[in-house]
Write a protein that holds these residues in place. Structure first.
Motif, mmCIF file in Angstrom:
data_model
loop_
_atom_site.group_PDB
_atom_site.id
_atom_site.type_symbol
_atom_site.label_atom_id
_atom_site.label_comp_id
_atom_site.label_asym_id
_atom_site.label_seq_id
_atom_site.Cartn_x
_atom_site.Cartn_y
_atom_site.Cartn_z
ATOM 1 N N UNK A 1 33.180 50.060 40.307
ATOM 2 C CA UNK A 1 32.236 49.259 39.535
ATOM 3 C C UNK A 1 31.798 48.049 40.359
ATOM 4 N N UNK A 2 30.549 47.653 40.118
ATOM 5 C CA UNK A 2 29.956 46.523 40.822
ATOM 6 C C UNK A 2 29.971 45.327 39.877
ATOM 7 N N UNK A 3 30.652 44.276 40.265
ATOM 8 C CA UNK A 3 30.680 43.059 39.475
ATOM 9 C C UNK A 3 29.743 42.047 40.113
ATOM 10 N N UNK A 4 28.699 41.673 39.379
ATOM 11 C CA UNK A 4 27.707 40.741 39.887
ATOM 12 C C UNK A 4 27.795 39.400 39.188
ATOM 13 N N UNK B 1 29.291 54.800 42.043
ATOM 14 C CA UNK B 1 29.519 53.375 41.843
ATOM 15 C C UNK B 1 28.461 52.881 40.873
ATOM 16 N N UNK B 2 28.898 52.044 39.928
ATOM 17 C CA UNK B 2 28.043 51.678 38.796
ATOM 18 C C UNK B 2 27.960 50.170 38.644
ATOM 19 N N UNK B 3 26.752 49.686 38.385
ATOM 20 C CA UNK B 3 26.549 48.279 38.073
ATOM 21 C C UNK B 3 25.521 48.120 36.969
ATOM 22 N N UNK C 1 24.495 53.992 40.853
ATOM 23 C CA UNK C 1 23.858 54.032 39.536
ATOM 24 C C UNK C 1 23.816 52.625 38.949
ATOM 25 N N UNK C 2 22.619 52.192 38.558
ATOM 26 C CA UNK C 2 22.460 50.875 37.948
ATOM 27 C C UNK C 2 21.860 51.023 36.553
ATOM 28 N N UNK C 3 22.551 50.479 35.577
ATOM 29 C CA UNK C 3 22.066 50.450 34.202
ATOM 30 C C UNK C 3 21.191 49.208 34.047
ATOM 31 N N UNK C 4 19.908 49.354 34.321
ATOM 32 C CA UNK C 4 19.003 48.204 34.288
ATOM 33 C C UNK C 4 18.882 47.608 32.893
ATOM 34 N N UNK C 5 18.948 48.438 31.878
ATOM 35 C CA UNK C 5 18.920 47.898 30.523
ATOM 36 C C UNK C 5 20.110 46.970 30.313
#
Length: 236
Positions: free
Chosen positions: A99-102, A77-79, A48-52
């Protein structure tokens, strides 16, 4: 090899972008509807990616994502929009599994250690978004150094796994570029989840043969270029 159907959220809708550009968004319905569609076809995890959040509005979609987590009950997994260790802690306490840390991992590498120490290595995946061999941040526009060097640093700081996105082929549905993935696997001991360019069963089979731990299915899955059932069968 794990299969993660992508549920990318923009403005409350499930979308797919091409090369990360908002103007290229194709809408596929509500995030929960899309998630349930993939779960009904055999998926047991979601990417799941919160593009906003990725575009600077970190709290947009927060309630919707929390509902998705509670309604589906699967590994998530969320980023997107995780700009501080506080954000990371909050999502993990809410029920996100990983969680994905970019950008945060690049700008504040110590955040990986903080999350790993608090929640365990398995809770944090470091994002390695690479373009022409360089990690890129801030909308995939700013180069930040060699992607292998960053991967090695993330491993030393306590990341439990890596998410490698090949920006050069992401969203184009023209197949993977195996070389950069292979090089990453050869230079790290961490499990690697691969994204970018996966467009058919042969791409899935190639990544599995290379020892990739997981794959993200996005544009090709939503457009029908590859079926989730076929991908899961190959991975099994």
């Amino acid at each position: 090899m794990k299969v993660f159907p992508a549920v990318d959220i923009l403005g409350g809708k499930c979308v797919q972008l091409v090369q990360g550009r908002r103007e290229n968004a194709t809408v596929y319905g509500s995030p929960l509807e899309c998630a349930e569609r993939w779960l009904s076809k055999g998926a047991d995890a979601l990417h799941v990616i919160n593009l906003d959040g990725a575009f600077g509005k970190s709290r947009v979609n927060a309630g919707l994502i929390k509902d998705l987590i509670s309604e589906t009950g699967v590994f998530v997994q969320l980023g997107g929009g995780i700009r501080s260790t506080g954000d990371a802690f909050s999502w993990l306490e809410t029920g996100v599994d990983r969680i994905i840390l970019g950008t945060l991992a690049i700008e504040k590498p110590e955040s990986i250690t903080a999350v790993s120490d608090m929640f365990g290595k398995d809770s944090v995946v470091a994002g390695v978004d690479a373009k022409k061999g360089q990690v890129v941040v801030r909308g995939w526009e700013e180069p930040a150094g060699d992607y292998i060097e960053w991967a090695e640093k993330f491993e030393s700081l306590g990341a439990g796994s890596l998410l490698f996105t090949n920006v050069d082929v992401e969203g184009l549905q023209n197949g993977i570029d195996a070389g950069p993935v292979r090089r990453l696997i050869e230079n790290t001991h961490l499990p690697v989840t691969a994204a970018g360019g996966i467009s058919g069963p042969s791409d899935v089979a190639t990544l599995k043969s290379m020892g990739v731990d997981g794959i993200i299915l996005g544009s090709a899955l939503y457009s029908g270029r590859i079926s989730l059932e076929d991908a899961l069968e190959i991975c099994r």
